[in-house]
Scaffold this active site. Structure first.
Site, PDB file in Angstrom:
ATOM      1  N   GLY A 241      49.684 -34.189 -10.661  1.00  0.00           N
ATOM      2  CA  GLY A 241      48.458 -33.742 -11.319  1.00  0.00           C
ATOM      3  C   GLY A 241      48.524 -32.279 -11.711  1.00  0.00           C
ATOM      4  O   GLY A 241      48.011 -31.878 -12.744  1.00  0.00           O
ATOM      5  N   TYR A 361      40.714 -26.097  -9.363  1.00  0.00           N
ATOM      6  CA  TYR A 361      40.885 -27.512  -8.974  1.00  0.00           C
ATOM      7  C   TYR A 361      42.348 -27.976  -8.907  1.00  0.00           C
ATOM      8  O   TYR A 361      43.230 -27.300  -9.380  1.00  0.00           O
ATOM      9  CB  TYR A 361      40.002 -28.447  -9.788  1.00  0.00           C
ATOM     10  CG  TYR A 361      40.223 -28.608 -11.280  1.00  0.00           C
ATOM     11  CD1 TYR A 361      41.267 -28.011 -11.963  1.00  0.00           C
ATOM     12  CD2 TYR A 361      39.331 -29.404 -12.009  1.00  0.00           C
ATOM     13  CE1 TYR A 361      41.427 -28.198 -13.325  1.00  0.00           C
ATOM     14  CE2 TYR A 361      39.489 -29.595 -13.374  1.00  0.00           C
ATOM     15  CZ  TYR A 361      40.533 -28.993 -14.013  1.00  0.00           C
ATOM     16  OH  TYR A 361      40.681 -29.182 -15.342  1.00  0.00           O
ATOM     17  N   GLU A 362      42.511 -29.096  -8.271  1.00  0.00           N
ATOM     18  CA  GLU A 362      43.849 -29.652  -7.944  1.00  0.00           C
ATOM     19  C   GLU A 362      44.730 -28.592  -7.283  1.00  0.00           C
ATOM     20  O   GLU A 362      45.904 -28.446  -7.586  1.00  0.00           O
ATOM     21  CB  GLU A 362      44.487 -30.297  -9.180  1.00  0.00           C
ATOM     22  CG  GLU A 362      43.617 -31.474  -9.657  1.00  0.00           C
ATOM     23  CD  GLU A 362      44.335 -32.495 -10.491  1.00  0.00           C
ATOM     24  OE1 GLU A 362      45.571 -32.595 -10.401  1.00  0.00           O
ATOM     25  OE2 GLU A 362      43.637 -33.226 -11.230  1.00  0.00           O
ATOM     26  N   GLY A 363      44.138 -27.875  -6.352  1.00  0.00           N
ATOM     27  CA  GLY A 363      44.853 -26.833  -5.625  1.00  0.00           C
ATOM     28  C   GLY A 363      44.612 -25.487  -6.267  1.00  0.00           C
ATOM     29  O   GLY A 363      45.051 -25.252  -7.381  1.00  0.00           O
ATOM     30  N   GLN A 368      48.625 -22.905  -4.396  1.00  0.00           N
ATOM     31  CA  GLN A 368      49.936 -22.986  -5.065  1.00  0.00           C
ATOM     32  C   GLN A 368      50.879 -21.944  -4.473  1.00  0.00           C
ATOM     33  O   GLN A 368      52.064 -22.204  -4.264  1.00  0.00           O
ATOM     34  CB  GLN A 368      49.815 -22.755  -6.585  1.00  0.00           C
ATOM     35  CG  GLN A 368      48.826 -23.641  -7.314  1.00  0.00           C
ATOM     36  CD  GLN A 368      48.969 -25.108  -6.994  1.00  0.00           C
ATOM     37  OE1 GLN A 368      50.066 -25.618  -6.778  1.00  0.00           O
ATOM     38  NE2 GLN A 368      47.849 -25.804  -6.940  1.00  0.00           N
TER      39      GLN A 368
END
Lengths: 379, 324, 249
Positions: A241, A361-363, A368
């Site tokens: 993602g 979002y998504e990390g 990261q």
């Protein structure tokens, strides 16, 4: 080494660009009204963008990740909300079922997902756990031939438009993340409630809600992957993602850059074009380099994925760099526009609001950096 | 040797574009030291045919045959080719109209004659025969050599102008040999809006873009067009939205126009739009965005909301018309 | 019934036109190539007709004259939905040459309807369709803005000043189409793009032929004078300028 795209990849990019042109007509209005792009999503699915990665056996396009991220970038350049709807559906929804589903699950869900009849959503975040998948509070109790699901999920993209929910929930709390399962939950199962629409800062045209589960009976056959495999699925899902969100960030940055470039070639200040002022020209040069860097990171991550090589680190780097660059670039694009940049008509303020979400979002960018630093320290 | 000009009539009458084509053909004939012959198909009264002499035609070939009241590409091309051969014409002039587009290519093949469309002026050279033409819708100009013995030129509208050059034209009936079987297309009905000024004929065009906001806001634009005796037009997004019919779309993929005055209301001026209107003699742009590219193509500009400016303009033009 | 659509490979309509240093050609480096917009609309309408024909129209083919670099454009037409394609392997020197080549290439193929755009967006010729019809000795209707079947009969609208005529041509015929023939060009679907390479693309060698015209020089347009701004509060000034300065009213 070869930096050339295939003819198909070029055609897909162009098709996505032609589709995105139509988004431009009402993107400002939809953003303002936080209105879901129903008609556009219908066309997106007619064109096959909603199942483009899925095996043609299930009606998908069978395309590679590079083609996919080229399309996401083109769409995000005009309308990041549509890009995120597409991204969650493809990279998390369809991907999860195709990668971990049984043949029966694939046959049941994928054909309807590639036509857009059913939109996928990925339910991981919780009120007290964002991207940290280890501390799931949502429970999926093993009741023999079914799971009994209770809990709340937050910030769910496609929650009201979608109907195939991939829910990450804890079955064996004592095993911590080894006790997590991923379940396919149909939205209309009794006990599933969709919370109110979140009034977001950006990406306002995508639908984001919380989802509540109250004694939801989910048959065992709906479990994705092995017992206790859910955490791995969630992590793998986010890994892929991220590449897609990174390309969304590149698209947002490219959109802002193009608008700033155009504006600085048309607008005059102190008797010359903005672009003829070195302070502006340098900003444009910096934007250009950052976008090129970000895009190359994304393409490399996609290439690794397509070639079945580990892409976790590459994806994390792409996501962090592309998202942070998008934030900087959109901010500078607003600055170049001056007062015009602060009003809706010129798009860049919207792109700036959209860029912010790519850092979250998504990390988040910080997550990261954890992924990146762990890997380089381990080496 | 001669120059043959195909003259289009509209229900038996000639229009400005016909006279421009004749003027242009007569000038080429003059350069070549030969005569300009006009060809007319269909029913046109002799006194109308004689007006072609005013623009330099010394002879008018008439094919007074009712079968030519409707366009049939094959039959028209056959007769034009016969006339070219009869007169030994080595240059054939046509307008830039849809009829020329329908017929000239067929004549070209029949006579093995090189054909150039969108020609923008007189030949630059008679040997080799070289004509200037627009390419990329005016984003560049080119010189084209026609290599065949017979040359066919389609003149871009308003690129030469109507020039008087009085000659006494003689009318000669031309007995074209054409079977009924040669007419393979049949016109079954005609839909024509009456009393409306035709876009490609209009001297003045008032045009609206997305800045007009909705189909309901066209009233003042139409009113202004009425006062000026202008046609109405629109940009592509407007016809795509269905606010106005496709036939009103001007731009690269719509109609290419060349009026004396083009008034663009709420049109930003995308490159494709400008390609279709840049041959206008004078462009007036009204747009609320002072950075809109239309201003770079315009001669006169007003920065303001077209919906607010239009009523003011209507008042000013009304006053002007009353005083002049 | 079979339909042939003739397509031309042209620079994208937003291309910034640059000339080569010696001004004998347009600089085509870094140009993005597209299907000529009118041809693309023709293709879209052909596909709509096929889909609505309940099997009566068995095939939509496309043909183009060009060297191998034109193949991506031809494959895009296949991705959009054409069933098969021909490429005449030659540089299209002019419309006469291209029309001759296509007439030669398809003379034994028996297409019932041939569609092409009224103009090319690059060199602004409007000759190709009529020339093809003449080479093939088919009737042609130009400025076609609508194409329908009424049973076995083809009915097309031909645009005329102020309106349109409904024309019934004898088949086979060539329809030279303009804006309005289809609402908007089709975007190829993902499936279409993946299938494009599997569809037949036959390369036909060119027949000996000469061009009738040759481009020998190019020049950029004259730059335009700056726009004169008029105060919106004083629009009478504009009327005055149009009358006294531009002498247009």
């Amino acid at each position: 080494m070869n930096f050339d795209f295939t003819e198909e990849q070029i055609m897909i990019k162009q098709a996505a660009r032609d589709f995105a042109k139509k988004l431009e007509a009402d993107v400002i209005e939809r953003d303002y009204k936080a209105e879901y792009p129903t008609q556009h999503i219908k066309e997106l699915s007619n064109l096959g963008f909603l199942g483009m990665l899925v095996n043609p056996k299930y009606g998908g396009g069978g395309m590679d990740t590079i083609s996919y991220i080229l399309a996401v970038e083109e769409i995000a350049k005009i309308d990041a909300s549509v890009a995120v709807i597409m991204s969650v559906h493809n990279s998390l929804g369809c991907w999860g079922i195709e990668a971990y589903g049984t043949e029966a699950q694939k046959e049941k869900y994928l054909p309807q997902m590639v036509t857009g009849e059913k939109i996928g959503a990925f339910l991981l975040s919780e009120p007290e756990a964002g991207s940290d998948a280890t501390s799931q509070k949502t429970l999926a109790e093993d009741k023999g031939d079914y799971y009994l699901v209770n809990g709340t999920k937050n910030w769910i993209t496609n929650a009201s438009s979608g109907s195939v929910f991939l829910v990450i929930a804890q079955t064996y709390p004592e095993l911590q993340h080894h006790g997590i399962n991923a379940l396919i939950v149909d939205k209309d199962m009794p006990g599933v409630t969709i919370g109110p629409h979140e009034d977001k800062m950006g990406m306002r045209s995508s639908d984001t809600h919380s989802v509540m589960f109250n004694d939801v009976i989910v048959p065992k056959e709906n479990r994705l992957g092995g017992d206790g495999f859910g955490f791995k699925i969630a992590m793998k899902g986010l890994e892929g993602g991220r590449i897609s969100i990174a390309s969304q960030a590149v698209g947002i940055a490219q959109g802002a850059y193009e608008r700033a470039l155009q504006y600085s070639k048309e607008r005059k200040a102190f008797g010359k074009l903005l672009a003829e002022h070195q302070s502006v020209a340098f900003k444009l040069a910096e934007m250009y380099v950052k976008i090129e860097n970000a895009r190359n990171l994304v393409l490399k991550a996609a290439w690794l994925k397509d070639n079945h090589k580990p892409y976790g680190l590459a994806g994390a780097m792409a996501k962090q760099y592309a998202a942070d660059s998008a934030m900087e670039i959109t901010t500078e694009a607003v600055q170049i526009h001056g007062g015009y940049g602060y009003v809706k008509e010129y798009h860049v303020e919207r792109l700036m609001r959209e860029a912010k979400l790519t850092q979250i979002y998504e990390g988040t960018s910080e997550i990261q950096k954890i992924v990146i630093s762990r890997q380089i320290l381990r080496a | 040797m001669s120059v043959l000009i195909y003259t289009e009539n509209f229900d038996g009458k000639f229009k400005k574009t016909t006279f421009e084509t004749v003027s242009y053909g007569a000038e080429i004939a003059h350069q070549m030291g030969t005569t300009a012959i006009a060809l007319s198909l269909g029913s046109v009264a002799d006194n109308e045919l004689l007006t072609l002499g005013n623009y330099g035609a010394s002879k008018v070939l008439k094919v007074n045959d009712a079968r030519f009241s409707n366009l049939d590409n094959q039959a028209f091309a056959a007769v034009i080719a016969q006339a070219v051969e009869k007169e030994g014409a080595n240059v054939v002039i046509m307008s830039g109209s849809n009829i020329a587009k329908a017929v000239a290519p067929r004549v070209s093949v029949k006579l093995k004659a090189g054909l150039v469309f969108a020609v923008s002026g007189l030949p630059k050279n008679l040997s080799p025969f070289t004509v200037p033409k627009k390419v990329f819708h005016g984003k560049a100009f080119a010189d084209v050599v026609i290599k065949s013995p017979v040359k066919i030129i389609s003149l871009a509208q308003n690129s030469f102008g109507v020039k008087e050059n009085r000659q006494t034209a003689v009318i000669e009936a031309f007995d074209a040999k054409i079977d009924d079987a040669a007419f393979k297309t049949k016109v079954t009905s005609v839909e024509k809006s009456t009393g409306k000024i035709i876009l490609t004929d209009a001297e003045i065009i008032v045009s609206g873009g997305r800045g007009m906001k909705s189909a309901d806001n066209w009233k003042p634009l139409e009113e202004l067009a009425g006062i000026l005796g202008a046609a109405t037009a629109c940009s592509r997004p407007v016809s795509d939205e269905g606010w106005r019919p496709h036939s009103e779309h001007v731009g690269q993929t719509g109609k290419i126009i060349a009026p004396n005055l083009y008034i663009a209301c709420g049109i930003s001026g995308a490159i494709q739009h400008l390609a279709g209107v840049s041959s206008s003699k004078v462009i007036v742009a009204i747009n609320s965005d002072k950075e809109a590219p239309i201003f770079s193509a315009a001669d006169y500009g007003i920065i303001g909301d077209a919906q607010k400016v239009l009523p003011e303009l209507i008042g000013a033009f009304k006053k002007f018309k009353a005083e002049n | 019934m079979k339909i042939l659509v003739c397509i031309s490979n042209v620079p994208d309509t937003t291309t910034k036109i640059k000339l080569t240093a010696d001004k004998t050609a347009i600089d085509l480096a870094n140009v993005q190539w597209i299907i000529n917009p009118w041809d693309e609309l023709a293709l879209t309408r052909a596909l709509e007709l096929k889909e609505a024909s309940a099997g009566k129209i068995t095939k939509v083919s496309v043909i183009s004259v060009g060297n191998q670099s034109a193949e991506p454009t031809i494959r895009k037409a296949l991705a959009i939905g054409a069933d098969d394609a021909f490429r005449v392997n030659a540089e299209a020197k002019d419309a006469y040459f291209a029309a001759f080549q296509i007439a030669e290439a398809v003379k034994t193929e028996a297409y019932d309807i041939i569609l092409c755009g009224i103009e090319s967006s690059d060199y602004n010729g409007s000759a190709f369709g009529g020339m093809l019809a003449e080479f093939m000795d088919h009737p042609s209707v130009s400025s076609v803005s609508n194409f329908e079947f009424a049973g076995e009969v083809v009915k097309v609208n031909r645009e005329i000043p102020g309106g349109y005529e409904v024309v019934e041509p004898a088949l086979p015929f060539v329809a030279i189409v303009q804006k309005g023939i289809a609402k908007e060009p089709r975007i190829p679907s993902m499936r279409g793009i993946m299938m494009a390479r599997q569809k037949p693309l036959k390369v036909v060698e060119a027949a000996p032929a000469e061009a009738m015209t040759e481009f020998v020089a190019f020049e950029p347009p004259q730059p335009k004078a700056a726009c004169k701004m008029v105060d919106p509060a004083n629009v009478a000034e504009l009327v005055e300028l149009l009358h006294k300065e531009a002498k247009i009213i």
